[in-house]
Design an enzyme around this catalytic site. Sequence first.
Site, PDB file in Angstrom:
ATOM      1  N   SER A  51      -9.453  -0.594   7.497  1.00 47.70           N
ATOM      2  CA  SER A  51      -9.148  -0.341   6.067  1.00 47.70           C
ATOM      3  C   SER A  51      -8.451  -1.712   5.365  1.00 47.70           C
ATOM      4  CB  SER A  51      -8.027   0.843   6.036  1.00 47.70           C
ATOM      5  OG  SER A  51      -8.751   2.059   6.160  1.00 47.70           O
TER       6      SER A  51
ATOM      7  N   SER B 122      -9.719   1.846   3.302  1.00 46.07           N
ATOM      8  CA  SER B 122      -8.672   2.383   2.190  1.00 46.07           C
ATOM      9  C   SER B 122      -8.042   1.617   1.629  1.00 46.07           C
ATOM     10  CB  SER B 122      -8.076   3.540   3.045  1.00 46.07           C
ATOM     11  OG  SER B 122      -7.268   2.731   4.144  1.00 46.07           O
TER      12      SER B 122
ATOM     13  N   LYS C 231       0.808  -1.241   0.127  1.00 45.00           N
ATOM     14  CA  LYS C 231       0.113   0.106   0.180  1.00 45.00           C
ATOM     15  C   LYS C 231       0.834   1.111  -0.013  1.00 45.00           C
ATOM     16  CE  LYS C 231      -3.973   1.997   2.618  1.00 45.00           C
ATOM     17  NZ  LYS C 231      -4.821   1.629   3.891  1.00 45.00           N
TER      18      LYS C 231
END
Lengths: 494, 97, 552
Positions: free
Chosen positions: A179, A155, A80
């Site tokens: 997330s 997210s 990420k």
Amino acid sequence: MKLHELTFSEIRHGLSTGTFSAHDLVESALDRIESVDSSLNAFIRVRDRENALAEADEIDAVRVRGGKLGPLAGIPVAVKDNISTRGLGTTCASRILAGYDPPYDATAVERLRNAGAIVVGKTNLDEFAMGSSNENSAYGPVRNPWDSNRVPGGSSGGSAAAVAAGEAVLALGTDTGGSVRQPAGFCGIVGVKPSYGRVSRYGLVAFASSFDQIGTMSRDVEGAAEFLTAISGSDHRDATASDVDVQQYTSPVTGDLRGVRIGIPQESIGEGVDREIAEAVQGAADAMRSLGADVDTLSLEHSKYAIASYYLIADAEASSNLARYDGVKYGHRASGVGELDEIIAKTRSEGFGPEVKRRIMLGTYALAAGYYDDYYLRAQRVRSLIVDDFTRAFERFDAILTPTSPTPAFRLGEHVDDPLAMYLSDIFTVPANLAGIAALSMPCGLSGAGLPIGLQITVDRFVEPTMFRIAREYEAALDLRLRAPDVNGMGQCG
Amino acid sequence: MSVRTDDTRQIAALARLSFSDDELRVLTGEMKAILDYMAHLSRVTLDGVEPAFSLLRCDNVFREDCVGEMLTPDDALSNAPDRHGDLFRVPAFLPKD
Amino acid sequence: MRVTNDVAIGFEIHAQLATATKIFCACANEPGGRPNSRVCPVCLGLPGALPVLNREAVELGMRVALALGSDITTRSSFSRKNYFYPDLPKGYQITQHWTTLASGGHVELDVEGTKKRIRIRGIHIEEDAGKTVHTLHIDGVCGSGKSCDSGGTSVSSGAHGSSAAGLVDMNRCGVPLVEIVSDPDISSPEEADAYLRKVHQILIYLGVTAGELHQGNVRFDTNVSIRNAGDGSLGTPCEIKNLNSFKAVGKALSFEIERQRRILDAGGAVEHETLLWDERAERALPMRSKEKACDYRYFPEPDLGDLVIGDDWIDRVRRYMPELPDEHALRLRKWYGLREYTARVLTAEPAMATYFEDTLANLLHALGEVPDRIVDPAARLLAVPFKTREKMSVVFSEMEDINPGRLPELAEVTANWVTVMVGAWVNESGVDLETLALSRLPAARLALVIAARVRGTVNEPAAKRLLVAAIDSSESVEELLERLDLTQVTDSAAIETLVADVLFLHPAEVERLRAGEGKLLRFLVGQVMKRSGGKADPVIVNDVLVRLLGIE
């Protein structure tokens, strides 16, 4: 079966038997990215092919020689883009960090490299990990591999989509309020939020320091568990990383959950939860019961206050954590001349997206003189009650079962104009962050519309082995092999 | 508690964010809705309940006083939007407020 | 002179702690050097970097707390103080706010014979900010810079134009600071001066800071208020920041007291303000406009756990506490019979007092008239910092019944050499005493110079020449005495010859002296000394002159 459709367990088996090589795997992942990512938009930056393949070749050479290899040797992973990677950039999907290249690697990245994993790219996310749909990205939204009109969740939407679509075998996400778990649920994969302090946060760009944890994502429980084993443990660079012993989180399936006590909070299968989701969770509970687990209901009295408590604390911390983006040391700086204060305000207003600004505003408000006691302090006290609820629950139960989210993946744009509605979709995930305990999301079925449904298994702090055990046995019993529909043609319907 | 545009303006100044008047109006409305929702926390009885500040953090984690690796000035400044030699350059500003 | 007991002054003293590394990262804690060369992701505030507390910074802070009699807090915590400033890379400073390292305590002052106690409110540790140099930009060229700290910011006059820029060096970011906050118990600039010097002296003795004021190692913020004439309650205080010398504090306080008095005398009310001392203009200027009041939004630092300090740890730090200035002065008086004044002068700096003790021990040894225990290596070891209190008290009790003999006199002579003679050389050369003592003039060598004087081998002027030669040359003191021919002439016959010559050469002066112009005796002594090449013993010269002239 194609390489990109294999699970971690199958891949590891294939590597050890020489069915395919690390080179084949990395090539397959990069090819997959090339063919589908223009539709998915899961990656912000992809690793240079030559470099990645050179790494894979080294590992293959060691394997041929019979040398010692790490537990993730040759596995393509996605990271990420709010986790620092030297030389690969780290933008947090924000304009304010455009072009920023950290001069150091996050501890988790160091450890995954030491374990032999090969980074194939940096994945898209909601800006600074603030969001539940991956629509708040300076690099555009990510699409759900199951339905390109739907969000992948957020997210860590890019990481979830990448794993679901076979662009990577494993991915690192980060979980501040759900997330990792919510996008894992939306994309039909396994996502783990470890206990607070289990994985070093060094190099993870802070959103809410009290809640942030790096988590692992995989198409199977085994991959998520092996990945977590590799990156966990104390770190002299993170004072909040725990020195509680790291256990090997993988182990063989036994077909037995006898003696495991599982609780289902009444609130989590009642009002406001899609009926088919409640039924899927009940189904999972039944499956576990048939493996010998004791299942009962319980009540988490204060969980209805979790969202308010969570958002006040998270945004307060975020308002402080994001103060460093002032255009002095790195990242975007507004052009023009003027007083520095104005340039900083202009820099920040240009650099941050609307959701990030909203959170900074809320957080600043919650800490401001005259509001601190009523907002921030009160939220921290309510948090104590939520923690107490869990403490009591874990006296009776080894694990708590809930849906990961009250609905399956929603449509792009569905909640864009209503931030509060978006926040409320985190109702089942934020309590684990407030309490610092571990939770995992895994698929437990498909909705009528053919979308994956996420099941959340929550355990007490540092009891990850129990969480993985339940997940592993359930996964084996369910024999539900979810495979995202082929996304090659997604460009047309997107 | 009701949030007014003036409050939002003041918070924006504190947070070093600039908004147009229209943006401020919209933002004030959104903040009001969210804070109204947060206000239901005031219904919780909190007598004798301590805040959970240091709930998950370990006490007394120390580093020993030994010099470790440092960045070179070039690495330190590699991401700087503007530099002057080995220094970060910023526009004019007033002493600390 | 106005009565000043209606003034209430308090201080925040910031001292940089002399650790090897910064407070939250492993960067070297050193002054100077190439800008931005002692930084890392942590102190640069790079995204994702995290602080980890330096244990040594805590222990140095504990030492300060113990020295000031403060109670060390069992559980203290760190907080973030949020504000934007270019040399504050994270946008917040990690400090201690709600629960600090220590609270309470006091400093004992002696201002012109009057004892006074200044209460300490609290002591905490925190991180320093970086340094900004303001420059005037002329045709793209950086003009003259002026250093400016956000830790104690300086006004940069004329640098606020749109063409000006700031240049930021982050080397100082994360240097550990101890902050000592006093109650407003100080009632005059003189007391303020005594308080700051006393605290500074204690910090130096503790070895916790380099303590150089001009380097910004120690910085002062003050708050000043004037009590209401009626009920004696404290008036509205104003803060003055950016005080970097004792002199600046004195001037700033006088300025501010005067300013507040003028307001009150005119029937006005003092408004709470933060002022910035402008050293060049010698005036305090308001730092921020009132409508832009600051709000630091303190909240608990989520990246750091609590600091828990139990009795064991406190005892361990206490055991290795160095001797404090008051204790040291008392011991100098007890051991060597020094006068109080001399002991205080010597203990102004621990380096000086230690040098004195070493020199005296060597002198006694050289003269061979010492009680053994004084030159006992173990006892001498105790005369350097970092001894334990227990050991000291044993030595004290052993010392009580020793007959001091010539010791007090020799001690005063040695003190005089260290503070005056060596002190003058140090002032002139700019070489600091510690360096001198470690290199060119070790205590043993100075002791031989003093011994030559005490034995009467050389006279006073020759002794001074010998000192300078001992510093400048590598020859032994004996060789120097020989080569420079400094040995004092004490032979009466030789001196009588010289005196006779002088009397013959100055008949007029002899006449006037005899007529009662007594001061001419000194002139004649001087002439004899001159003819002896400075080597005659002036006491004998005086005696011979008086005898030969037959005057009283």
